[in-house]
Enzyme design. Structure first.
Site, PDB file in Angstrom:
ATOM      1  N   GLU A 109       9.931   1.486  10.738  1.00 44.19           N
ATOM      2  CA  GLU A 109      10.897   2.575  10.608  1.00 44.19           C
ATOM      3  C   GLU A 109      10.108   3.867  10.730  1.00 44.19           C
ATOM      4  O   GLU A 109       9.278   4.173   9.892  1.00 44.19           O
ATOM      5  CB  GLU A 109      11.628   2.475   9.266  1.00 44.19           C
TER       6      GLU A 109
ATOM      7  N   GLU B  63      10.476  15.766  15.022  1.00 45.12           N
ATOM      8  CA  GLU B  63      10.809  15.650  13.601  1.00 45.12           C
ATOM      9  C   GLU B  63       9.966  16.642  12.794  1.00 45.12           C
ATOM     10  O   GLU B  63       8.735  16.563  12.786  1.00 45.12           O
ATOM     11  CB  GLU B  63      10.564  14.231  13.098  1.00 45.12           C
TER      12      GLU B  63
ATOM     13  N   LYS C 284       0.867  -1.180   0.000  1.00 47.77           N
ATOM     14  CA  LYS C 284       0.000   0.000   0.000  1.00 47.77           C
ATOM     15  C   LYS C 284       0.902   1.228   0.000  1.00 47.77           C
ATOM     16  O   LYS C 284       1.489   1.581   1.020  1.00 47.77           O
ATOM     17  CB  LYS C 284      -0.902  -0.032   1.238  1.00 47.77           C
TER      18      LYS C 284
ATOM     19  N   CYS D 195      13.798  10.698   6.379  1.00 44.71           N
ATOM     20  CA  CYS D 195      13.813  10.289   7.783  1.00 44.71           C
ATOM     21  C   CYS D 195      15.215  10.358   8.384  1.00 44.71           C
ATOM     22  O   CYS D 195      15.367  10.602   9.586  1.00 44.71           O
ATOM     23  CB  CYS D 195      13.250   8.882   7.928  1.00 44.71           C
TER      24      CYS D 195
END
Length: 493
Positions: free
Chosen positions: A257, A391, A182, A291
């Site tokens: 992750e 983040e 997906k 990331c």
């Protein structure tokens, strides 16, 4: 800088509009609804993809179940051969893949690691090894076998759909699993095109299925499906937690992750001529939507003024523009992400950080139709500030200072994340010592990440702490998609 746009990519020649791949067939969503995929630099609609739901996920899982026995029983050498053919087709169509990803994500067209990484993974398919075990009798043979889980699922983000497709499907397929993928609704086109090339390479129908749709609809249904035996997810901690909860209900393993707040530690003896350009590239690459971006710069106080001045010059020289231009960075992916980054810029100012360069949205032509934010350098950042803890996923670099090595390590480890880190020094002993002490799944010395095209091959990637668990891309990437069976044979009379 190129100012004239090249001929637009003919996406209709690459993909069938409004369809995704289930059981080797290009089909619309059960509901017939679609999602517009938008170029984030211009706002133009590139294509439409199905708005898949739980029904489409169920169709894909059933197709994968049907394909599983034959694929599982295909010899590992043959699976590797088919994956290698896929890699060759990816290499052959490299230009189209790179441009397709550039227009749907917004980053400048550039080289891709997809073919090389796929070739590496293809070579691991026939190197899945078990063990012989010692026994108490010469008439007994003990061994372990590594077998696939079965039908597995993967959910990937929008920031690097090409590499993410390969990293999350090829290892599982090499091990004999069948896959339901997906992709993110913002950037699903590259994943669909790679799946088309997989079919053309001879990978049997149903081995790789791609269902497009929103996360709350198709995405949530994938780990919740009782036919899924293992999952991988790359994305935000909040969504990762939801995926993990769904996997826990079905008692299936998960590889996560979940992003990072990666430190770059500049020691007093660092070679700044090498460090500073790499540090800037790390945070402006893909507009900071990476990331592993080195978003926290920890600088020895004795170097602070020199480093900030040099960084400021580099930041001012960053070229921002459209995907087809000779630039360093493009737009953010969508309006939601643009608002997120702008909100963090405001938060940084409110907390007392100093904007050295950037800090605003670009609104003049040719930026007025897209989601462009200036690369931003913050100074006077304290470890407890939100811009140093959370983040941002944008082109924002925060400079923090430290007095000694102990303080540098404390600051580096002082967030909930632990994905990557970089250490800049010419002292090997300090490099080794800090590499051991920094809490991160990957530590680079005098480089960033795995060093790029001249770096290490097969570098495992994954995080500590809230950056997730499990590793991709490494020498064990294929084995990680297998489970161990013990076999004991008594051959005595």
């Amino acid at each position: 800088m190129t100012t004239t746009a090249p001929a637009p990519l003919d996406i209709s020649a690459l993909l069938s509009d409004g369809t995704h791949l289930i059981g080797g067939e290009w089909v619309p969503a059960r509901t017939k609804s679609t999602i517009d995929v938008v170029n984030p630099a211009t706002g133009a609609v590139l294509a439409r993809v199905p708005r898949g739901t739980a029904e489409d996920i169920d169709d894909a899982v059933r197709a994968a179940e049907e394909a599983l026995p034959a694929w599982r029983d295909t010899s590992p050498a043959r699976r590797g051969e088919l994956l290698y053919r896929w890699a060759e087709l990816v290499r052959e169509h490299d230009a189209a893949i790179n441009e397709l990803e550039a227009v749907e994500v917004g980053h400048p067209v550039g080289p891709s690691p997809i073919a090389a990484r796929l070739t590496y993974l293809a070579g691991k398919a026939d190197k899945i090894l078990g063990h012989t075990l010692p026994t108490r009798s010469p008439d007994v043979l003990g061994m372990t076998l590594r077998e696939p889980f079965g039908v597995v699922g993967a959910i990937i983000p929008w920031n690097a759909p090409g590499p993410m497709t390969v990293f999350n499907t090829a290892p599982a397929m090499a091990a004999g699993n069948t896959v339901v993928l997906k992709p993110a609704e913002d950037a699903p086109l590259t994943a669909l095109y790679l799946a088309r090339l997989a079919l053309e390479a001879g990978i049997p129908p149903g081995v790789l299925n791609v269902v497009t749709g929103y996360g709350a609809e198709a995405g949530a249904a994938l780990p919740a499906h009782p036919g899924i035996r293992k999952m991988s997810f790359t994305g935000s901690p909040a969504t990762g937690s939801a995926v993990m909860t769904a996997c826990a209900r079905n008692l299936i393993p998960l590889q996560l992750e979940l992003g990072g707040k990666s430190p770059q530690i500049v020691l007093p003896d660092a070679d700044l001529t090498k460090a500073v350009p790499a540090i800037v590239r790390s945070i402006v690459m893909n507009s900071g939507q990476v990331c592993a971006a080195g978003s926290r710069l920890l600088v020895a106080s004795s170097l602070h003024d020199q480093v900030v001045e040099t960084l400021a010059e580099r930041f001012r020289a960053v070229r921002v523009g459209l995907w087809h231009q000779q630039v360093d960075m493009g737009p953010l992916i969508n309006a939601r992400q643009e608002k997120r980054v702008l909100d963090y810029l405001a938060i940084g100012r409110e907390e007392g950080a100093e904007v050295v360069v950037g800090g605003t949205k670009l609104t003049e032509v040719p930026y007025d139709s897209g989601y462009f934010v200036e690369p931003t350098l913050f100074d006077r950042v304290r470890p407890e500030m939100r811009i140093a803890q959370e983040e941002i996923f944008g082109p924002v670099l925060s400079v923090l200072t430290y007095e000694d090595e102990e303080e540098a390590v404390a600051i580096a480890n002082g967030t909930r994340y632990g994905l990557t880190a970089s250490i800049w020094t010419q002292d090997v002993s300090r490099a080794v010592r800090l590499a051991r002490r920094v809490e991160a799944g990957q530590v680079a010395v005098n480089t960033v990440g795995d060093g790029g095209p001249t770096g290490s091959i097969g570098t495992p990637f994954g995080g500590y702490k809230n950056s997730g668990f499990g590793r991709s891309m490494g020498p064990d990437a294929v084995e990680d998609w297998t489970q161990v069976k013990a076999v004991i044979i008594d051959a005595g009379s």
